[in-house]
Design an enzyme around this catalytic site. Sequence first.
Site, PDB file in Angstrom:
ATOM      1  N   HIS A   1       0.835  -1.205   0.000  1.00 43.30           N
ATOM      2  CA  HIS A   1       0.000   0.000   0.000  1.00 43.30           C
ATOM      3  C   HIS A   1       0.871   1.257   0.000  1.00 43.30           C
ATOM      4  CE1 HIS A   1      -2.834   2.949   1.957  1.00 43.30           C
ATOM      5  NE2 HIS A   1      -3.586   2.491   0.973  1.00 43.30           N
TER       6      HIS A   1
ATOM      7  N   ASP B   1      -6.115   1.716  -2.094  1.00 46.05           N
ATOM      8  CA  ASP B   1      -6.851   1.420  -0.864  1.00 46.05           C
ATOM      9  C   ASP B   1      -7.656   0.134  -1.002  1.00 46.05           C
ATOM     10  OD1 ASP B   1      -5.779   3.739   0.154  1.00 46.05           O
ATOM     11  OD2 ASP B   1      -7.674   4.832   0.254  1.00 46.05           O
TER      12      ASP B   1
END
EC number: 3.1.1.4
Length: 138
Positions: free
Chosen positions: A63, A105
Amino acid sequence: MRTLWILAVLLLGVKGNLLQFEMMINKMAGRSGIRWYSDYGCYCGKGGHGQPQDATDRCCFVHDCCYGKVSGCDPKMAFYKYSSDKNDIVCGGNNPCLKEICECDRAAAICFRDNLSTYDNKYWNVPSETCQVESEPC
């Protein structure tokens, strides 16, 4: 009631995308990102350095790398469009940068869901010296 108050106070400092990310994690993994991932391993919550400690921490590493590739908008502040159904999240909108943040996300939320079994409390609030080795490249 006290728990709700604490959560409300924590969310006051969360803007834009981070709040949306929290909602995605809740949707996909069935747990609070703030509570479970805000200080986990070497990458979840504190920026990141060193080697990911397990598969859950690797979700945060990937991420962070994904956010690092985004240009043209601030991943932590921008609002994006998405929809969700029972088992998935679909990123939408016409802005490519915002859609890219949403996809970062989304991938992390799915990664958390897929790695719930790897979560280990021993990686909660790890000492900073544990994360001092050189980071692997994205």
